[in-house]
Scaffold this active site. Sequence first.
Site, PDB file in Angstrom:
ATOM      1  N   ASP A   1      -5.749 -58.975  30.691  1.00 38.30           N
ATOM      2  CA  ASP A   1      -5.880 -57.646  31.263  1.00 38.30           C
ATOM      3  C   ASP A   1      -6.301 -57.716  32.723  1.00 38.30           C
ATOM      4  O   ASP A   1      -5.912 -56.872  33.531  1.00 38.30           O
ATOM      5  CB  ASP A   1      -6.906 -56.836  30.462  1.00 38.30           C
ATOM      6  CG  ASP A   1      -7.172 -55.472  31.077  1.00 38.30           C
ATOM      7  OD1 ASP A   1      -6.208 -54.837  31.535  1.00 38.30           O
ATOM      8  OD2 ASP A   1      -8.343 -55.051  31.115  1.00 38.30           O
TER       9      ASP A   1
ATOM     10  N   ASP B   1      -3.265 -60.082  35.005  1.00 39.91           N
ATOM     11  CA  ASP B   1      -2.020 -59.445  35.458  1.00 39.91           C
ATOM     12  C   ASP B   1      -2.220 -58.751  36.805  1.00 39.91           C
ATOM     13  O   ASP B   1      -1.390 -58.866  37.712  1.00 39.91           O
ATOM     14  CB  ASP B   1      -1.465 -58.475  34.403  1.00 39.91           C
ATOM     15  CG  ASP B   1      -2.446 -57.372  34.022  1.00 39.91           C
ATOM     16  OD1 ASP B   1      -3.569 -57.329  34.564  1.00 39.91           O
ATOM     17  OD2 ASP B   1      -2.090 -56.547  33.160  1.00 39.91           O
TER      18      ASP B   1
ATOM     19  N   ASP C   1       0.543 -51.355  33.353  1.00 40.10           N
ATOM     20  CA  ASP C   1      -0.767 -51.926  33.054  1.00 40.10           C
ATOM     21  C   ASP C   1      -1.626 -50.950  32.262  1.00 40.10           C
ATOM     22  O   ASP C   1      -2.295 -51.333  31.293  1.00 40.10           O
ATOM     23  CB  ASP C   1      -1.465 -52.312  34.357  1.00 40.10           C
ATOM     24  CG  ASP C   1      -2.843 -52.906  34.118  1.00 40.10           C
ATOM     25  OD1 ASP C   1      -2.932 -53.936  33.423  1.00 40.10           O
ATOM     26  OD2 ASP C   1      -3.829 -52.334  34.608  1.00 40.10           O
TER      27      ASP C   1
ATOM     28  N   ASP D   1      -2.958 -51.448  28.499  1.00 36.97           N
ATOM     29  CA  ASP D   1      -4.392 -51.414  28.203  1.00 36.97           C
ATOM     30  C   ASP D   1      -4.705 -50.497  27.032  1.00 36.97           C
ATOM     31  O   ASP D   1      -5.524 -50.812  26.167  1.00 36.97           O
ATOM     32  CB  ASP D   1      -5.173 -50.947  29.432  1.00 36.97           C
ATOM     33  CG  ASP D   1      -5.259 -52.010  30.507  1.00 36.97           C
ATOM     34  OD1 ASP D   1      -4.890 -53.169  30.243  1.00 36.97           O
ATOM     35  OD2 ASP D   1      -5.704 -51.678  31.636  1.00 36.97           O
TER      36      ASP D   1
END
Length: 233
Positions: A82, A85, A103, A107
Amino acid sequence: MAEDRVDPVRGWERLHGEDVSGNRLAVGWIRLVHVLARPVLSVAPDALSAAGVASAAAAVGAAALGLAWAALGLVLVSGLLDGIDGAVALRTGRARPLGAVVDAVADRLADLCLIAVLVVLGGDARLAVAVAAAVLLHEYARARAQGAGMGSAGAITVAERPTRVILVAVTCLGAGVAPSGTPGTGWSWPMVTLWLWVGVALVGGTQLAAGIRRELGRADQAGDDRGGQGDQG
């Protein structure tokens, strides 16, 4: 190489509009993921986001099979990815609005998988649904505030992603070391974690609400000031 000249903390602050220079934990985390990102700079950030979700989903499967230690490792890998990236995107100049959306979606999917791990390990499903709702509300409120003009994260609260990962990781560790329950009480590890998560969500939600009110209040004041100056002209 250009990526070697990137200041991890300043780069993160520029992307998120939040000053974390005084937060040692946040600074340490940012620097750690940038170090870990170096071997995978050639990998697309979106692929790393997807790998993070896949790791979290695999943790659910491992927990269902009673493999608490494997679930622990997969939860930690998901949490690291997490951060990695975003570090890769920043260091290689591939940070972009679409990537931020990918993203964020990754998440939230990973968050739901983390909560599913707690349910599979024996946590109450109804309480888990409440926790999931709190997580989604937290992030939805932040996203809406940013859409309304908030240029920062509003506040770095106690209920952010690293805390969520830590809570579930500790549960997996506890299930592996002491499957009968928490030492001295015998309480269920996932139930203790879910109730702790409820408390963290309440505190974090209060912090975020205050931050949003503060930031949007400043934006409103700035708009009023510009309007007043225009009237005077």
